[in-house]
Motif scaffolding. Structure first.
Motif: not given
Length: 622
Positions: A358-359, A361-369, A418
């Motif tokens: 999650v971390f 993919r979130r850093c890549r801006g490609s998934a919501p939290l 994700v």
């Protein structure tokens, strides 16, 4: 020039799409095969092995719960109809327990996978069969409940099943296609009521956890609360009237049961029930945890990225997991961890991997939290193994490992957003296979080191008929010889099925069941506790004088858990003159968890009528 490039891009896109779709489907088929192999092996070997202590206690209560008018758990009454349905077959009773656990776990996992985010439910984007197969793969984790190879239903299995039902009701709101507060409330109440019948302490902890969750998620509505209350009330009232015929008698049963539990040991006091324990992993388990976390992160991330190289990496790691599953379920690979208590804690590895994914993919801006509701559900799931353990005198982390599925599902809830934006649960095949690989290792570990059993389950190759119904089990040679010799000796002196026996060995309820006798006083006259003698005396005082007078004695001179022979004087019998020694035998190594064989002696009552009259006179004075 552009005209030539455009078709190439379209073809490349189609190839990527087809490769991904085919790869996902193939991976899910592999997961399905692994689920069948893991569950199939457990079901196949369900007629192997036997424990003369805990499992004997379970079977005494399930086969005949009626002699005892006090209890703190009603699992004997709950599972008794199942025992009768299968004609007293222990193996089919065990298999039913496996199937029920797996079915409920699948239902919960399907609900969680079907809606990790209520705003973008997976069900609308991914076909039901793909979600169902992924759910089945993850749900195999519930089979680690049998990590001690105690497959017979008991109060712990009933508590687990109750929590699974409750969790299904709580998870349903996560699916946008299902909005049924009354149904959710009924499932929550049904699970809570069953939890009360299994372990009242677990029911109390579950109620607190559920209310807190509903408050945090702003779902504590009057309708949901009322339906939950009605569901729980229906279960408890039905049980009370079925078991004792009245609510007052049922309340008295519980009151005496709680009094007896505290009489046995102070470990059942409020302060010791609600506690925090620690755990210790071996060096080998720590290495396995780190390695598994890294592999799950690498392989699942590779699958989610969908590039050729990343998918090849994911496939390579997944192949390793498949090899482990095949070697443990079909081949001769053992668990390899030796005797250990905390192996199920390794399921925190996929949970940690989910947080890392999650971390990243979130850093890549490609998934919501995950949403607040998702985090609340994840937190609740993390707590449930401890809810399951409340009231146990074992370490809560060790005991909670039997409910490791909830820890795992907490990670699944966090990872769901994700997965949903990356093509569905087919992209999580590497993680699912890691769960199945760990499950297969733990179950193989259980086979190699079963609880209080002399050697691996595979070595249990002697067929023995057990109990009054003649249920057939495969036992280890020494255990089989023990049952055969004791039964032959008992039959030769007139101890037939249904005859009452007072077990003063403190650890032989399984032998009482194997002989087809009825354990008088308690389903397990347990020894080696501070209050064992007091409890035994109090329990015998609640039995009918007719049964006490007719009861035979099974003693174990100088045994590690033996109860004093003088207990028989509490109901008017004479300890030495009132019984005749008629048979004896030795226990096998490993029985009751003790390596040394011990002498056991069977005694027959000499003057039943005199003992009965003495019992009546004693009770009239009191």
């Amino acid at each position: 020039m552009n005209k030539h490039k455009m078709p190439l891009k379209l073809n490349s896109s189609r190839q990527s799409f087809l490769r991904g779709a085919f790869g996902d489907s193939f991976g899910l088929m592999v997961c399905a095969a692994a689920s069948i192999a893991i569950a199939g092996r457990l079901i196949y070997f369900a007629n192997h092995g036997y424990d003369f202590t805990d499992e004997g206690f379970y079977l005494n209560l399930i086969s005949n719960p009626y002699p005892y008018n006090w209890s703190v758990t009603e699992f004997g009454y709950v599972y008794h109809p199942l025992f009768k349905l299968f004609g007293g077959s222990i193996s089919w009773l065990r298999r039913a327990n496996v199937v029920v656990n797996l079915g409920l776990a699948w239902g919960l996992t399907f609900a969680v996978l079907g809606g990790g985010r209520s705003s973008t439910p997976t069900i609308s984007n991914e076909s039901n069969w793909r979600v169902a197969i992924a759910a089945a793969g993850i749900a195999t984790c519930v089979l680690t409940f049998f990590h001690t190879w105690l497959l017979t239903p008991n109060y712990n299995s009933l508590a687990l099943q109750a929590i699974l039902i409750t969790a299904i009701g709580l998870a349903l709101h996560q699916r946008a296609t299902v909005r049924a507060p009354l149904l959710e409330g009924l499932l929550i109440g049904l699970g809570g009521g069953i939890a009360f019948l299994a372990k009242p302490t677990t029911a109390l902890a579950l109620a607190v956890a559920v209310v807190l969750y509903l408050i945090i998620t702003s779902r504590l509505t009057l309708g949901r609360l009322a339906s939950a209350f009605c569901g729980a009330l229906f279960v408890v009232l039905t049980a009370a009237l079925t078991i004792d015929g009245s609510i007052a008698a049922f309340v008295e049963r519980l009151r005496v049961g709680f009094y007896f539990a505290n009489l046995l040991s102070d470990s059942y006091s409020f302060a010791k029930i609600f506690r925090l324990d620690t755990f210790h992993l071996t060096r080998q388990e720590k290495i396995a945890f780190v390695l598994l976390t890294i592999l799950v992160v690498i392989a699942t991330l590779g699958s989610l990225l969908k590039t050729r190289r990343s998918e090849l990496l994911a496939m390579s790691v997944s192949s390793t997991f498949v090899s482990i599953i095949a070697a443990t379920t079909l081949g001769g690979l053992s668990g390899g961890f030796g005797e250990t208590s905390y192996l199920p804690l390794l399921f925190f590895a996929p949970v940690l991997a989910a947080l890392v994914l999650v971390f990243v993919r979130r850093c890549r801006g490609s998934a919501p939290l995950p949403t607040r509701s998702d985090w609340a559900l994840a937190l609740l799931l993390v707590m449930l193994p401890h809810v399951f353990s409340v009231g146990s005198n074992r370490n809560y982390w060790e005991h909670g490992g039997a409910a490791a599925l909830f820890w795992l599902l907490a990670g699944v809830v966090v990872l769901a957003p994700v997965v949903q934006v990356s093509g569905g649960w087919g992209r999580a095949v590497p993680m699912i296979l890691s769960v199945q690989a760990l499950t297969s290792v733990i179950l193989r570990q259980a086979e190699d080191h079963p609880y209080r059993h002399p050697g691996p389950i595979a070595a249990a190759d002697h067929v023995i008929e057990m109990g009054a119904t003649g249920s057939r089990l495969f036992l280890a040679p020494s255990y089989a010889a023990y049952v055969e010799s004791s039964r032959a000796a008992a039959r030769s002196v007139g101890l037939m099925p249904g005859v009452p026996v007072i077990d003063l060995t403190g650890q032989s309820p399984g032998l009482i069941f194997a002989l087809g006798a009825v354990s008088i006083g308690q389903a397990w006259m347990i020894g080696d506790y501070p209050g064992s003698t007091k409890l035994a005396s109090a329990a015998l005082a609640r039995m009918r004088c007719d049964d006490l007078a007719a009861a035979w004695l099974l003693i174990e001179p100088n045994g590690p858990r033996s109860l004093p022979d003088g207990l028989v004087t509490t109901f008017g019998a004479r300890a030495s003159e009132g019984y005749a020694e008629v048979a004896s035998w030795f226990t096998p190594a490993g029985a009751g968890g003790y390596a040394e064989p011990r002498l056991q002696i069977l005694k027959r009552p000499l003057d039943i009528s005199a003992t009965r009259e003495a019992c009546y006179r004693l009770r009239q004075r009191r």
